[in-house]
Design an enzyme around this catalytic site. Structure first.
Site, PDB file in Angstrom:
ATOM      1  CE  LYS A 136      30.790  25.726  27.796  1.00 51.57           C
ATOM      2  NZ  LYS A 136      30.574  26.319  26.460  1.00 51.57           N
ATOM      3  CG  HIS A 284      22.834 -24.742  31.155  1.00 53.33           C
ATOM      4  ND1 HIS A 284      23.337 -23.969  32.177  1.00 53.33           N
ATOM      5  CD2 HIS A 284      22.905 -26.026  31.589  1.00 53.33           C
ATOM      6  CE1 HIS A 284      23.721 -24.748  33.176  1.00 53.33           C
ATOM      7  NE2 HIS A 284      23.466 -25.996  32.847  1.00 53.33           N
TER       8      HIS A 284
END
Length: 522
Positions: A136, A284
């Site tokens: 922070k 595929h």
């Protein structure tokens, strides 16, 4: 003014040389417990945190850094006179650098002998608190959570001024780490609640869902060259998965390779309970051939015969080790990837001649999916989450026609029902009891899918069985199948026009089974 670095690490790799360099830069070292002892044993002067705060560690070390002189030093803004005045009033020193890594909670809960008491003691409180405070206040206090960052932090400190973007990057890394840490703890604590609800037939869906991924590799591109892509691995992924597969040779996996390989592996493992050598060929993300046999060589032959055209350029997955003779057969084809639990030295020597062929090994003895696993699909503005479609032998298997399937047809129907789950919807497969014969995938209507599967099967359709991933909305699929010589069908049932399909099957002498399960795959 003395510069202070607060050091408290569970993973001590690299910390001694890092602190030696900090001392050379004029930093005093504040430290705790085992870290302080480790540094002292390596001739680094350390000020114990309890000496600085005037308050000894209590409660078996649960409380040691949770003190105003620590968090005041981490959070004070150096550009605010009021903060500086309060620091002076309370005897608080500025802490300019925090180096913390956390208790190994994830590794602890992965142990087979873990107990709740052990797991809960590995929930770090002070570490995340210090890191979050420093993150922070990163403009003034530099947070360091990753030993891989030690070298560049020292380099930045030696230059005299730490780049604000580096400070931001290290602060962001802290919040990613602590966020993930908190999710792991929440998942562990909620597990018995979730399991109890599952036993009662309920599914608990959390209010917040986040996927965690560990960077595995950058990909050249995604499905198409204009799409950027990256591969992330799920923490704790099993060695049975594509994410944890070992690549023995060949080009780097592409985005499409990974999708197809994962599809092949999921199809292969779905046949585990058949307890036979099994081979799956995929193109595929659809199977183009699935074969089982008394030997792996026989299973491969059947998978190949299923569609010798489409297998070209595909992916082959096998559930038994590959030997030299089978490798010779596989090497005659152009394949993108071969997946198996192992390869003999003879097989590896043969494959080594095909430098671009990717060889993967996975552990076939571990489950592919953990109990209760979910899958994710991104849509615009949201995320769809569902349970993995684990198919087992249907408990609702019901013959609905006058004619009962023969034993051979029964085996073939169960094979077809297992295979069709992995074909894109609308899906139809034709099989015998050993391998697929024709596959119709991804069609807008079911009879269209059936016609494609029948055309692919050709003369082999006569005497085959048909599996459908969803119900027949009308009798036309039954009629098309019978005309091609199909003798039995399996489908979920559940259409308002089921009686029409049953009547058609009876008129044409076909056996038909309802499963009560649907297996859409979009």
């Amino acid at each position: 003014m003395q510069k202070w670095a607060l050091i408290s690490v569970f993973d001590k790799d690299g910390i001694v040389p890092f602190c030696q360099q900090l001392k050379q830069l004029g930093y005093g070292i504040l430290s705790t417990g085992n870290t302080a002892r480790h540094l002292s044993e390596n001739d680094i002067e350390v000020t114990p945190v309890e000496s600085y705060t005037g308050f000894e560690e209590i409660m078996d070390g649960r409380v040691k850094t949770l003190h105003p002189k620590i968090h005041g030093g981490l959070l004070a803004r150096r550009d605010l006179p009021s903060h500086l005045e309060q620091m002076e009033k309370h005897g608080i020193e500025q802490i300019d650098l925090v180096v913390v890594n956390l208790y190994p909670f994830e590794q602890t809960i992965a142990r087979p002998d873990v107990t709740d008491e052990l797991a809960i003691e590995m929930i770090d409180i002070g570490g995340p608190s210090m890191l979050r405070a420093a993150a922070k206040n990163h403009d003034f206090c530099l947070p360091v959570v990753d030993p891989d960052d030690y070298a560049r932090v020292i380099s930045a400190l030696q230059e005299g001024t730490v780049n604000p973007l580096l400070r931001r990057e290290l602060a962001a890394k802290v919040f990613r780490l602590t966020g993930r840490y908190d999710r792991l703890v929440a998942e562990y604590l909620s597990k018995p609640v979730r399991e109890e609800k599952q036993e009662e037939g309920q599914r608990e869906w959390p209010n917040l869902v986040m996927f965690e991924g560990i960077s595995k590799q950058s990909l050249r591109y995604g499905e198409n060259p204009h799409q950027a892509a990256h591969f992330y691995m799920e923490p704790g992924a099993s060695r049975a998965t594509i994410a944890r597969a070992a690549q023995l040779q060949g080009k780097e996996l592409s985005y499409n390779n990974i999708q197809d390989a994962d599809a092949a592996l999921n199809i292969l493992r779905a046949f585990d309970d058949f307890e036979q050598p099994t081979v799956v060929a995929v193109k595929h993300m659809n199977p183009c051939g699935i074969g089982i046999g008394a030997t792996l060589d026989e299973a491969y032959g059947r998978a190949y015969e299923a569609d010798p055209v489409s297998i070209f350029g595909g992916i082959v997955a096998l559930n038994r080790p590959v030997d030299g003779p089978l490798a010779e057969r596989l090497a005659k084809l152009f394949l993108e990837i071969i997946i198996a639990p192992a390869y003999t030295d003879d097989a590896l020597a043969i494959f080594h001649k095909k430098k671009n062929l990717r060889l993967l090994t996975v552990d076939m003895n571990q489950p592919l999916w953990p109990a209760g696993a979910t899958t994710f699909k991104r849509v615009s503005g949201g995320l769809l989450v569902q349970e993995v479609d684990h198919q087992t032998a249907s408990a609702n298997w019901q013959v609905v026609t006058s004619r009962t399937p023969t034993e051979a047809e029964e085996r073939a129907l169960r094979f077809a029902w297992r295979a069709v789950q992995f074909v894109k919807s609308n899906a139809i497969v034709l099989t015998n009891e050993f391998h697929t014969l024709g596959i119709g995938a991804g069609q807008m209507n079911r009879v269209g899918a059936a016609k494609i599967a029948i055309e692919q099967a050709g003369s082999r359709a006569r005497g085959s069985v048909l599996g459908s991933d969803a119900f027949f909305p009308m009798r036309d699929t039954v009629e098309v199948a019978a005309a091609a010589g199909v003798t039995a069908l399996v489908q979920p049932g559940g259409s308002i026009r089921d009686e029409e399909s049953i009547a058609a099957a009876n008129e044409l002498g076909l056996a038909m089974v309802f499963t009560g399960q649907r297996h859409f795959l979009h």
